[in-house]
Write a protein that holds these residues in place. Sequence first.
Motif, PDB file in Angstrom:
ATOM      1  N   ALA A   7     -37.716 -33.466  14.899  1.00  0.00           N
ATOM      2  CA  ALA A   7     -38.220 -32.415  15.195  1.00  0.00           C
ATOM      3  C   ALA A   7     -39.812 -31.681  15.202  1.00  0.00           C
ATOM      4  N   LEU A   8     -39.209 -31.240  13.718  1.00  0.00           N
ATOM      5  CA  LEU A   8     -40.825 -30.696  12.899  1.00  0.00           C
ATOM      6  C   LEU A   8     -41.889 -31.702  13.415  1.00  0.00           C
ATOM      7  N   CYS A   9     -41.722 -32.951  13.179  1.00  0.00           N
ATOM      8  CA  CYS A   9     -43.056 -33.753  13.631  1.00  0.00           C
ATOM      9  C   CYS A   9     -43.247 -33.294  14.463  1.00  0.00           C
ATOM     10  N   GLY A  10     -42.817 -33.741  15.812  1.00  0.00           N
ATOM     11  CA  GLY A  10     -42.764 -33.300  16.936  1.00  0.00           C
ATOM     12  C   GLY A  10     -43.493 -32.127  17.605  1.00  0.00           C
ATOM     13  N   ASN A  11     -42.653 -30.998  17.137  1.00  0.00           N
ATOM     14  CA  ASN A  11     -43.020 -29.087  16.912  1.00  0.00           C
ATOM     15  C   ASN A  11     -45.013 -29.849  16.291  1.00  0.00           C
ATOM     16  N   TRP A  74     -29.034 -27.529  21.396  1.00  0.00           N
ATOM     17  CA  TRP A  74     -31.145 -27.205  21.322  1.00  0.00           C
ATOM     18  C   TRP A  74     -31.351 -29.361  20.943  1.00  0.00           C
ATOM     19  N   LYS A  75     -30.672 -29.997  20.940  1.00  0.00           N
ATOM     20  CA  LYS A  75     -30.976 -31.738  20.907  1.00  0.00           C
ATOM     21  C   LYS A  75     -31.083 -31.894  22.626  1.00  0.00           C
ATOM     22  N   ILE A  76     -30.369 -31.796  23.143  1.00  0.00           N
ATOM     23  CA  ILE A  76     -30.318 -32.384  24.655  1.00  0.00           C
ATOM     24  C   ILE A  76     -31.897 -31.185  24.802  1.00  0.00           C
ATOM     25  N   PHE A  77     -31.945 -29.887  24.595  1.00  0.00           N
ATOM     26  CA  PHE A  77     -33.327 -29.574  24.825  1.00  0.00           C
ATOM     27  C   PHE A  77     -34.778 -30.254  24.965  1.00  0.00           C
ATOM     28  N   LEU A  78     -34.676 -30.392  23.774  1.00  0.00           N
ATOM     29  CA  LEU A  78     -35.717 -31.481  22.948  1.00  0.00           C
ATOM     30  C   LEU A  78     -35.681 -32.566  23.708  1.00  0.00           C
ATOM     31  N   LEU A  79     -34.054 -33.628  23.921  1.00  0.00           N
ATOM     32  CA  LEU A  79     -34.336 -34.118  24.551  1.00  0.00           C
ATOM     33  C   LEU A  79     -35.159 -34.329  26.071  1.00  0.00           C
ATOM     34  N   VAL A  80     -35.868 -33.157  27.252  1.00  0.00           N
ATOM     35  CA  VAL A  80     -35.861 -32.945  27.849  1.00  0.00           C
ATOM     36  C   VAL A  80     -37.147 -32.812  28.201  1.00  0.00           C
ATOM     37  N   VAL A  81     -37.783 -31.412  26.975  1.00  0.00           N
ATOM     38  CA  VAL A  81     -38.833 -30.854  26.585  1.00  0.00           C
ATOM     39  C   VAL A  81     -39.209 -32.934  26.481  1.00  0.00           C
ATOM     40  N   GLY A  82     -38.575 -33.763  25.592  1.00  0.00           N
ATOM     41  CA  GLY A  82     -40.055 -34.627  25.622  1.00  0.00           C
ATOM     42  C   GLY A  82     -40.572 -35.775  26.056  1.00  0.00           C
ATOM     43  N   ILE A 129     -42.630 -38.315  21.280  1.00  0.00           N
ATOM     44  CA  ILE A 129     -41.896 -39.240  20.969  1.00  0.00           C
ATOM     45  C   ILE A 129     -41.079 -38.823  20.105  1.00  0.00           C
ATOM     46  N   PHE A 130     -41.881 -37.722  18.906  1.00  0.00           N
ATOM     47  CA  PHE A 130     -40.956 -37.244  17.945  1.00  0.00           C
ATOM     48  C   PHE A 130     -39.733 -36.434  18.374  1.00  0.00           C
ATOM     49  N   PHE A 131     -39.190 -35.918  20.035  1.00  0.00           N
ATOM     50  CA  PHE A 131     -38.397 -34.950  20.127  1.00  0.00           C
ATOM     51  C   PHE A 131     -37.538 -35.878  20.873  1.00  0.00           C
ATOM     52  N   ILE A 132     -37.583 -37.278  20.970  1.00  0.00           N
ATOM     53  CA  ILE A 132     -36.717 -38.184  21.462  1.00  0.00           C
ATOM     54  C   ILE A 132     -36.510 -38.773  20.576  1.00  0.00           C
ATOM     55  N   ILE A 133     -37.127 -38.909  19.915  1.00  0.00           N
ATOM     56  CA  ILE A 133     -35.705 -39.500  18.283  1.00  0.00           C
ATOM     57  C   ILE A 133     -35.413 -38.152  17.813  1.00  0.00           C
ATOM     58  N   ALA A 134     -36.004 -36.995  17.638  1.00  0.00           N
ATOM     59  CA  ALA A 134     -34.811 -35.783  17.018  1.00  0.00           C
ATOM     60  C   ALA A 134     -33.740 -35.790  17.586  1.00  0.00           C
ATOM     61  N   PHE A 135     -33.436 -35.675  19.107  1.00  0.00           N
ATOM     62  CA  PHE A 135     -32.162 -36.487  20.173  1.00  0.00           C
ATOM     63  C   PHE A 135     -31.538 -38.005  19.531  1.00  0.00           C
ATOM     64  N   ALA A 136     -31.862 -38.543  19.552  1.00  0.00           N
ATOM     65  CA  ALA A 136     -31.450 -39.363  19.518  1.00  0.00           C
ATOM     66  C   ALA A 136     -30.700 -40.090  17.718  1.00  0.00           C
ATOM     67  N   LEU A 137     -31.693 -39.689  17.161  1.00  0.00           N
ATOM     68  CA  LEU A 137     -30.408 -39.889  15.501  1.00  0.00           C
ATOM     69  C   LEU A 137     -29.662 -38.669  15.272  1.00  0.00           C
ATOM     70  N   LYS A 138     -28.106 -39.506  14.700  1.00  0.00           N
ATOM     71  CA  LYS A 138     -27.098 -39.241  14.242  1.00  0.00           C
ATOM     72  C   LYS A 138     -27.437 -38.306  13.068  1.00  0.00           C
ATOM     73  N   PRO A 139     -26.908 -37.469  12.862  1.00  0.00           N
ATOM     74  CA  PRO A 139     -26.739 -36.373  11.708  1.00  0.00           C
ATOM     75  C   PRO A 139     -26.351 -37.077  10.603  1.00  0.00           C
ATOM     76  N   LYS A 140     -26.697 -37.269   9.388  1.00  0.00           N
ATOM     77  CA  LYS A 140     -26.350 -37.199   8.163  1.00  0.00           C
ATOM     78  C   LYS A 140     -25.462 -36.543   7.787  1.00  0.00           C
ATOM     79  N   THR A 141     -24.126 -37.386   7.557  1.00  0.00           N
ATOM     80  CA  THR A 141     -23.256 -36.329   7.038  1.00  0.00           C
ATOM     81  C   THR A 141     -22.199 -36.814   6.167  1.00  0.00           C
ATOM     82  N   ALA A 142     -22.068 -35.626   5.276  1.00  0.00           N
ATOM     83  CA  ALA A 142     -21.473 -36.351   3.819  1.00  0.00           C
ATOM     84  C   ALA A 142     -19.845 -37.154   3.980  1.00  0.00           C
ATOM     85  N   THR A 143     -19.795 -38.258   3.718  1.00  0.00           N
ATOM     86  CA  THR A 143     -17.915 -38.543   3.467  1.00  0.00           C
ATOM     87  C   THR A 143     -17.808 -39.125   2.072  1.00  0.00           C
TER      88      THR A 143
END
Length: 147
Positions: A7-11, A74-82, A129-143
């Motif tokens: 999202a930062l790169c897209g912005n 917000w991720k869906i918003f970035l997808l639509v904007v992308g 493209i970066f906005f779509i990537i921001a939507f598509a990536l799964k968040p990294k969570t600690a397990t």
Amino acid sequence: MTNKRGALCGNILTTLAFFAGVYTTISLRLVETNDDSIALLVISVLVSLLLSIVLHTMTWVAYVMIGKISDMGWKIFLLVVGILLIVGAIFGIFLATVMLVVISVNGDDLMSVAVVKFLGEVLQLAGGIFFIIAFALKPKTATISNG
């Protein structure tokens, strides 16, 4: 790459594309046909710039909100904007290419404006493209594992 970094790169890219668009809008010479058409053109340019500022502000807010508990909207918003930015950039690249060809054939002095417009459209495409990537990536969570 994380959602937030995408999202930062897209912005950053779309903000640079916005400034390129402002430059080309200000640099183009308006052919005065009559006062009514110039007034309408100036109003439409100002409304377009205002809407672009609102859109970019909302994408920066989306960047800040990614990583919070309710960031899916917000991720869906970035997808639509992308998607919209990519579609607009494809048409813009086509029009900028036509503008480059016409200016090179006519020998006009607006070549730098056409080049900046073309580069702005490419930046907009990359930002989308970066906005779509921001939507598509799964968040990294600690397990936590036991063992």
